[in-house]
Enzyme design. Sequence first.
Site, PDB file in Angstrom:
ATOM      1  N   HIS A   4      -4.038   0.404 -12.087  1.00 37.75           N
ATOM      2  CA  HIS A   4      -3.730   0.580 -10.670  1.00 37.75           C
ATOM      3  C   HIS A   4      -4.697  -0.298  -9.886  1.00 37.75           C
ATOM      4  O   HIS A   4      -5.918  -0.212 -10.077  1.00 37.75           O
ATOM      5  CB  HIS A   4      -3.897   2.053 -10.270  1.00 37.75           C
ATOM      6  CG  HIS A   4      -3.275   2.397  -8.960  1.00 37.75           C
ATOM      7  ND1 HIS A   4      -3.736   1.898  -7.761  1.00 37.75           N
ATOM      8  CD2 HIS A   4      -2.214   3.188  -8.652  1.00 37.75           C
ATOM      9  CE1 HIS A   4      -2.980   2.374  -6.782  1.00 37.75           C
ATOM     10  NE2 HIS A   4      -2.052   3.152  -7.293  1.00 37.75           N
ATOM     11  N   ARG A  19      -1.773   1.084   1.131  1.00 38.84           N
ATOM     12  CA  ARG A  19      -1.255  -0.270   1.390  1.00 38.84           C
ATOM     13  C   ARG A  19       0.121  -0.209   2.048  1.00 38.84           C
ATOM     14  O   ARG A  19       0.442  -1.032   2.890  1.00 38.84           O
ATOM     15  CB  ARG A  19      -1.199  -1.069   0.087  1.00 38.84           C
ATOM     16  CG  ARG A  19      -2.582  -1.480  -0.405  1.00 38.84           C
ATOM     17  CD  ARG A  19      -2.506  -2.369  -1.622  1.00 38.84           C
ATOM     18  NE  ARG A  19      -2.179  -1.628  -2.818  1.00 38.84           N
ATOM     19  CZ  ARG A  19      -1.384  -2.060  -3.790  1.00 38.84           C
ATOM     20  NH1 ARG A  19      -0.837  -3.256  -3.708  1.00 38.84           N
ATOM     21  NH2 ARG A  19      -1.149  -1.325  -4.847  1.00 38.84           N
TER      22      ARG A  19
HETATM   23  O1  MEZ Z   1       3.555   6.223  -9.031  1.00 35.35           O
HETATM   24  C1  MEZ Z   1       2.329   6.262  -8.948  1.00 35.35           C
HETATM   25  O2  MEZ Z   1       1.594   5.897  -9.870  1.00 35.35           O
HETATM   26  C2  MEZ Z   1       1.705   6.692  -7.681  1.00 35.35           C
HETATM   27  C3  MEZ Z   1       2.597   7.381  -6.744  1.00 35.35           C
HETATM   28  C4  MEZ Z   1       0.433   6.383  -7.444  1.00 35.35           C
HETATM   29  C5  MEZ Z   1      -0.136   6.170  -6.105  1.00 35.35           C
HETATM   30  O3  MEZ Z   1      -0.595   5.068  -5.849  1.00 35.35           O
HETATM   31  O4  MEZ Z   1      -0.141   7.073  -5.291  1.00 35.35           O
END
Ligand code: MEZ
Length: 543
Positions: free
Chosen positions: A327, A347
């Site tokens: 992430h 974002r």
């Molecule tokens: O789908 C995801 O991983 C999610 C919703 C994460 C996020 O950034 O909130």
Amino acid sequence: MFSQEMMDSIKKIEATRQSRIGADLRRMTADEKEKLLKEYHPDFVEDGFSTLEIGPNKGDKVPHELADLLQANSRLLDLDNYKDLSELEAELIEPDYDVDVLIIGGGGAGASAAIEADEGDADVLIVTKLRMGDANTMMAEGGIQAADKANDSPAQHYLDALGGGHYTNKPDLLHKLVTEGPDCVKWLNDLGVMFDKDSDGNMITTHGGGTSRKRMHAAKDYSGAEIMRVLRDEVMNREIPIVDFTAAIELILDDQGKAAGAVLMNLETKEILIARAKTIVIATGGAGRLHYQGFPTSNHYGATADGLILGYRAGAALLYADTLQYHPTGVAYPPQIFGALVTEKVRSLGAQLVNCEGEAFMNPLETRDVSAASIIRECRTHKKGIATAEGEGVWLDTPMIEQLHGEGTIEARIPGMMRMFGKYDIDIRKVPILVYPTLHYQNGGLKIAADGMTDIENLFVAGEAVGGIHGRNRLMGNSLLDIIVFGRNAGKNASAKCKAVETGRLSLKHVEAFAAEMAAAGIETEKVSPLLLPSYTHGREND
Ligand code: MEZ
């Protein structure tokens, strides 16, 4: 609180903010993305991977940490109270639990599967190594995608997810995901999930990276926790039995090689229990706690790829196990929450990613793999990151959100973020957040057909332990959707299937066969798997 270097850089962020608002940040071309990913995305770091020497995916590469567990010793071969496997096999005749559908895992996929299997009149049992709801579902923040608005369609959703997944998504699985999405969001809403709605009662939806329509439905920035709350209540209301603090440590097959149960271990007493079942659903979630390539993780404590190990040792194939999601916006500072998730919704609401000079270096709504690689490049090659004790990071300019949408937006839309940083005296309405990629999601997993079943008859999989739905990169909000779509799907099909299943004699021969395969390949290891829980003591257990 902030270092002098950080304070100086924040001044530059403030000085450039106004000029960045409304600036048209160009999206990268396909060629630019491909080049960037090959150079900077961890999936392309050659020495992060090993080649599997045995099992259905022999010859495929997977992260070292996963390979070590896939090719490790079964816990059954080293149990305190059993002389050998045959002694344990003798106990298979009188199982402790005998059910129609055994669900391994207590997160969103397991709960959804249990609800539908119960609805299908099956006798269901959930086993979970922690407690019901201790799962990545609980940690998901930004929302769930579903194409249910007038300007959208499942076809549009399909194209977005296919592009984001580099055209490697399994078409039948993706088709199921997007076409059943709207009904699943309605199902959750009807069960009581409190989605964000406008004053007319319409769902508020936003963009995520790589979406061409606003189809992210959220419950502020704790969407997963809200969904899990409701699913857990539903499981409880239906009085579906749950055995907690109990891990599945091996699958049981029958004498025809069909899945027929699991060996369980109570994690507190170490007692071994046998569960016989006509059908089994693996819903064990992800692998963030394996910390591939040394990355921190946004995952919950139990995310150790157990389902992949159980399935693989029994003969089920994996798909895309070499691709992970980092992430882009994990917390880089403060250290107390290093690696925790900063939701992509930040974002979506307009906060830009900005380097130490106050320059926006990418469009904030690029897909996650591209965004993560772009941040790594900004730090490693352009040398425009900010140093921290743990590494480095770039800024996510949160004060922009209120300039764009008005005062009070942060508290109303992302209160969890505000509270998380507020605990460390960081007011994200006034100062930006320092972020760096964190290990977030297992794109690959066990291979299934559209009915949710693996290559092993009667063995189903749902949720993050599945590979193929998202191809080689998942879009935001498609994971909360997949646990519901594929959880319900597995529950329905497992309960329908169990009506016709005649289980044969239970057997653990596959465990011996796997050990023999390891020996034949010359694999000698002290490691046992599934891991069950990560260790952070680094050999200092007795300190
Ligand atoms: O789908 C995801 O991983 C999610 C919703 C994460 C996020 O950034 O909130």
